[in-house]
Design a protein around this motif. Structure first.
Motif, PDB file in Angstrom:
ATOM      1  N   SER A   1       0.831  -1.205   0.000  1.00  0.00           N
ATOM      2  CA  SER A   1       0.000   0.000   0.000  1.00  0.00           C
ATOM      3  C   SER A   1       0.865   1.253   0.000  1.00  0.00           C
ATOM      4  CB  SER A   1      -0.880   0.007   1.250  1.00  0.00           C
ATOM      5  OG  SER A   1      -1.557   1.245   1.366  1.00  0.00           O
ATOM      6  N   LEU A   2       0.368   2.279  -0.664  1.00  0.00           N
ATOM      7  CA  LEU A   2       1.042   3.577  -0.663  1.00  0.00           C
ATOM      8  C   LEU A   2       0.346   4.575   0.258  1.00  0.00           C
ATOM      9  CD1 LEU A   2       1.915   4.013  -4.442  1.00  0.00           C
ATOM     10  CD2 LEU A   2       3.420   3.326  -2.562  1.00  0.00           C
ATOM     11  N   GLU A   3      -0.641   4.122   0.994  1.00  0.00           N
ATOM     12  CA  GLU A   3      -1.375   5.018   1.876  1.00  0.00           C
ATOM     13  C   GLU A   3      -0.421   5.653   2.890  1.00  0.00           C
ATOM     14  OE1 GLU A   3      -5.072   5.015   5.039  1.00  0.00           O
ATOM     15  OE2 GLU A   3      -4.790   3.296   3.718  1.00  0.00           O
ATOM     16  N   GLY A   4      -0.352   6.971   2.872  1.00  0.00           N
ATOM     17  CA  GLY A   4       0.502   7.713   3.788  1.00  0.00           C
ATOM     18  C   GLY A   4       1.974   7.724   3.424  1.00  0.00           C
ATOM     19  N   ALA A   5       2.350   7.066   2.332  1.00  0.00           N
ATOM     20  CA  ALA A   5       3.766   6.990   1.950  1.00  0.00           C
ATOM     21  C   ALA A   5       4.290   8.350   1.486  1.00  0.00           C
ATOM     22  CB  ALA A   5       3.960   5.952   0.850  1.00  0.00           C
ATOM     23  N   ARG A   6       5.527   8.609   1.856  1.00  0.00           N
ATOM     24  CA  ARG A   6       6.192   9.845   1.428  1.00  0.00           C
ATOM     25  C   ARG A   6       7.252   9.575   0.364  1.00  0.00           C
ATOM     26  NH1 ARG A   6       6.785  10.028   7.178  1.00  0.00           N
ATOM     27  NH2 ARG A   6       8.832   9.315   6.601  1.00  0.00           N
ATOM     28  N   GLU A   7       7.774   8.328   0.332  1.00  0.00           N
ATOM     29  CA  GLU A   7       8.886   8.019  -0.558  1.00  0.00           C
ATOM     30  C   GLU A   7       8.806   6.583  -1.049  1.00  0.00           C
ATOM     31  OE1 GLU A   7      13.169   9.071   0.514  1.00  0.00           O
ATOM     32  OE2 GLU A   7      13.089   6.912   0.884  1.00  0.00           O
ATOM     33  N   VAL A   8       9.103   6.397  -2.324  1.00  0.00           N
ATOM     34  CA  VAL A   8       9.218   5.066  -2.917  1.00  0.00           C
ATOM     35  C   VAL A   8      10.553   5.019  -3.650  1.00  0.00           C
ATOM     36  CG1 VAL A   8       8.241   3.393  -4.543  1.00  0.00           C
ATOM     37  CG2 VAL A   8       6.717   4.837  -3.188  1.00  0.00           C
ATOM     38  N   ALA A   9      11.316   3.961  -3.418  1.00  0.00           N
ATOM     39  CA  ALA A   9      12.611   3.804  -4.077  1.00  0.00           C
ATOM     40  C   ALA A   9      12.628   2.512  -4.876  1.00  0.00           C
ATOM     41  CB  ALA A   9      13.722   3.786  -3.035  1.00  0.00           C
ATOM     42  N   PHE A  10      13.188   2.584  -6.079  1.00  0.00           N
ATOM     43  CA  PHE A  10      13.329   1.424  -6.958  1.00  0.00           C
ATOM     44  C   PHE A  10      14.805   1.171  -7.195  1.00  0.00           C
ATOM     45  CE2 PHE A  10       9.218   3.278  -8.124  1.00  0.00           C
ATOM     46  CZ  PHE A  10       8.385   2.173  -7.984  1.00  0.00           C
ATOM     47  N   PHE A  11      15.224  -0.101  -7.110  1.00  0.00           N
ATOM     48  CA  PHE A  11      16.630  -0.441  -7.274  1.00  0.00           C
ATOM     49  C   PHE A  11      16.761  -1.910  -7.648  1.00  0.00           C
ATOM     50  CE2 PHE A  11      15.201  -0.343  -2.928  1.00  0.00           C
ATOM     51  CZ  PHE A  11      15.505  -1.616  -2.462  1.00  0.00           C
ATOM     52  N   PRO A  12      17.897  -2.288  -8.255  1.00  0.00           N
ATOM     53  CA  PRO A  12      18.106  -3.691  -8.578  1.00  0.00           C
ATOM     54  C   PRO A  12      18.406  -4.475  -7.287  1.00  0.00           C
ATOM     55  CG  PRO A  12      19.958  -2.358  -9.311  1.00  0.00           C
ATOM     56  CD  PRO A  12      18.950  -1.425  -8.732  1.00  0.00           C
ATOM     57  N   PRO A  13      18.284  -5.803  -7.345  1.00  0.00           N
ATOM     58  CA  PRO A  13      18.607  -6.611  -6.165  1.00  0.00           C
ATOM     59  C   PRO A  13      20.027  -6.352  -5.705  1.00  0.00           C
ATOM     60  CG  PRO A  13      17.587  -7.957  -7.849  1.00  0.00           C
ATOM     61  CD  PRO A  13      17.861  -6.620  -8.468  1.00  0.00           C
ATOM     62  N   MET A  14      20.209  -6.359  -4.415  1.00  0.00           N
ATOM     63  CA  MET A  14      21.545  -6.144  -3.863  1.00  0.00           C
ATOM     64  C   MET A  14      22.316  -7.460  -3.892  1.00  0.00           C
ATOM     65  SD  MET A  14      20.438  -3.848  -0.648  1.00  0.00           S
ATOM     66  CE  MET A  14      18.646  -4.028  -0.660  1.00  0.00           C
ATOM     67  N   THR A  15      23.606  -7.329  -4.064  1.00  0.00           N
ATOM     68  CA  THR A  15      24.453  -8.524  -4.052  1.00  0.00           C
ATOM     69  C   THR A  15      25.395  -8.443  -2.864  1.00  0.00           C
ATOM     70  OG1 THR A  15      26.060  -7.503  -5.519  1.00  0.00           O
ATOM     71  CG2 THR A  15      24.340  -8.833  -6.546  1.00  0.00           C
TER      72      THR A  15
END
Length: 81
Positions: A65-79
């Motif tokens: 859910s994005l309810e109340g969200a201030r920030e969304v980050a997208f990134f590749p899987p970490m290794t």
């Protein structure tokens, strides 16, 4: 809401971050909105299995859910190493 892009996601979109107005209720709805904007977004989000997402700095999934969200980050899987 602030949207942050990291690594190759940032390279494909051409921005490290942006502020967007959205009516999306979930991360997947946000991705659909962004993908519909331009080809560069559609390319970046074409394979969600190659992406991870965090909402307000908490790792989550694309149905979150994005309810109340201030920030969304997208990134590749970490290794590790």
């Amino acid at each position: 809401m602030d949207i942050l892009y990291f690594a190759w996601v940032r390279e494909r979109i051409g921005l490290p971050k942006e502020r967007v107005e959205t009516s999306a209720a979930t991360v997947s709805e946000l991705v659909a909105e962004l993908s519909a904007r331009e080809d560069r977004y559609a390319t970046a989000f074409s394979d969600l299995t190659a992406l991870r997402v965090a909402v307000d700095q908490e790792l989550t999934d694309f149905e979150a859910s994005l309810e109340g969200a201030r920030e969304v980050a997208f990134f590749p899987p970490m290794t590790g190493g």
